[in-house]
Design an enzyme around this catalytic site. Structure first.
Site, PDB file in Angstrom:
ATOM      1  N   ILE A  37       1.305  -1.721  -0.199  1.00 38.44           N
ATOM      2  CA  ILE A  37       0.226  -0.424  -0.282  1.00 38.44           C
ATOM      3  C   ILE A  37       0.900   1.719  -0.315  1.00 38.44           C
ATOM      4  O   ILE A  37       0.709   2.306  -0.379  1.00 38.44           O
ATOM      5  CB  ILE A  37      -0.768   0.054   0.907  1.00 38.44           C
ATOM      6  CG1 ILE A  37      -2.219   0.994   1.009  1.00 38.44           C
ATOM      7  CG2 ILE A  37      -0.343  -0.275   2.331  1.00 38.44           C
ATOM      8  CD1 ILE A  37      -3.597   0.504   2.447  1.00 38.44           C
ATOM      9  N   GLY A  99      11.885  -2.749  11.800  1.00 35.60           N
ATOM     10  CA  GLY A  99      10.906  -2.027  11.003  1.00 35.60           C
ATOM     11  C   GLY A  99       9.444  -2.369  11.103  1.00 35.60           C
ATOM     12  O   GLY A  99       8.616  -2.775  10.155  1.00 35.60           O
ATOM     13  N   GLN A 100       9.137  -4.349  11.100  1.00 33.29           N
ATOM     14  CA  GLN A 100       8.247  -4.630  11.083  1.00 33.29           C
ATOM     15  C   GLN A 100       7.368  -4.480  11.730  1.00 33.29           C
ATOM     16  O   GLN A 100       7.157  -3.749  12.959  1.00 33.29           O
ATOM     17  CB  GLN A 100       8.728  -6.388  11.630  1.00 33.29           C
ATOM     18  CG  GLN A 100       7.578  -7.341  11.751  1.00 33.29           C
ATOM     19  CD  GLN A 100       7.845  -8.436  11.678  1.00 33.29           C
ATOM     20  OE1 GLN A 100       8.313  -9.192  12.849  1.00 33.29           O
ATOM     21  NE2 GLN A 100       6.525  -9.656  11.766  1.00 33.29           N
ATOM     22  N   SER A 101       6.072  -4.274  10.658  1.00 33.60           N
ATOM     23  CA  SER A 101       4.741  -3.768  11.110  1.00 33.60           C
ATOM     24  C   SER A 101       4.002  -4.638  11.407  1.00 33.60           C
ATOM     25  O   SER A 101       2.312  -3.840  11.586  1.00 33.60           O
ATOM     26  CB  SER A 101       4.911  -2.073  10.452  1.00 33.60           C
ATOM     27  OG  SER A 101       4.756  -2.224   9.149  1.00 33.60           O
ATOM     28  N   HIS A 106       5.968 -11.954   5.879  1.00 30.41           N
ATOM     29  CA  HIS A 106       5.696 -11.248   4.478  1.00 30.41           C
ATOM     30  C   HIS A 106       7.206 -11.331   3.881  1.00 30.41           C
ATOM     31  O   HIS A 106       8.077 -10.313   4.940  1.00 30.41           O
ATOM     32  CB  HIS A 106       5.051 -10.338   4.625  1.00 30.41           C
ATOM     33  CG  HIS A 106       5.508  -8.924   5.474  1.00 30.41           C
ATOM     34  ND1 HIS A 106       5.085  -8.634   6.913  1.00 30.41           N
ATOM     35  CD2 HIS A 106       5.911  -7.744   5.539  1.00 30.41           C
ATOM     36  CE1 HIS A 106       5.672  -8.164   7.402  1.00 30.41           C
ATOM     37  NE2 HIS A 106       6.116  -7.468   6.601  1.00 30.41           N
ATOM     38  N   HIS A 108       9.301  -9.245   1.251  1.00 36.49           N
ATOM     39  CA  HIS A 108       8.873  -7.585   0.786  1.00 36.49           C
ATOM     40  C   HIS A 108       9.703  -8.625  -1.002  1.00 36.49           C
ATOM     41  O   HIS A 108      11.106  -8.710  -1.084  1.00 36.49           O
ATOM     42  CB  HIS A 108       9.883  -6.756   0.728  1.00 36.49           C
ATOM     43  CG  HIS A 108       8.914  -6.257   2.179  1.00 36.49           C
ATOM     44  ND1 HIS A 108       8.290  -4.906   2.083  1.00 36.49           N
ATOM     45  CD2 HIS A 108       8.827  -6.427   3.356  1.00 36.49           C
ATOM     46  CE1 HIS A 108       7.208  -4.729   3.583  1.00 36.49           C
ATOM     47  NE2 HIS A 108       8.114  -5.838   4.191  1.00 36.49           N
TER      48      HIS A 108
END
Ligand code: AMP
Ligand code: ZN
Length: 120
Positions: A37, A99-101, A106, A108
């Site tokens: 997104i 920075g895993q949110s 997953h 990238h």
């Protein structure tokens, strides 16, 4: 692990279940690929296992088939978008410093431009 596993509070589990919309580029028995997104490159998609695995740190040998399905799905989209020829990066973030949110594993897939190294 039994399949499918699901966390009712997880964003990606909701996307996989169709409860939250996403641009799905590929769906396979074990994985889906969606457009990120907030893309950081001309091609930036997320390859996600259907099973709720919290992060790379939670992987066990029993997840080998699932992990390969996720990477194979990312590779398929890399081929389909033309970035196999120019190059791409596969990234898994684990934990705060990376920075895993979203706490659902997953990968990238980033490409379509020259990517800096080391990453920030
Ligand atoms: P990470 O920071 O490695 O956990 O990656 C999570 C990624 O999910 C980020 O790149 C976000 O831009 C992306 N993201 C968050 N919400 C959505 C959504 N609803 N649809 C697609 N991608 C999302
Ligand atoms: Zn999940």
């Amino acid at each position: 692990m039994t399949y499918p596993e699901r966390d009712p509070n997880c964003l990606f589990c909701k996307i996989i279940a169709g409860e939250i919309p996403a641009k799905k580029l590929l769906e396979t028995p074990d994985a889906i690929v969606i457009a990120d997104i907030n893309p950081q490159a001309p091609v930036h998609v997320l390859a996600i296992p259907r099973r709720h695995i919290p992060s790379a740190a939670a992987l066990t040998p029993a997840d080998a088939t699932t992990l390969l399905a996720v990477i194979a799905a990312a590779n398929t989209v890399a081929r389909d978008t033309g970035i196999e020829a120019t190059g791409y990066r596969l990234v898994m973030n684990h934990g705060a410093d990376a920075g895993q949110s979203v706490d659902h594993l997953h990968v990238h897939l980033l490409g379509g431009r020259a990517l800096g190294w080391p990453p920030g």
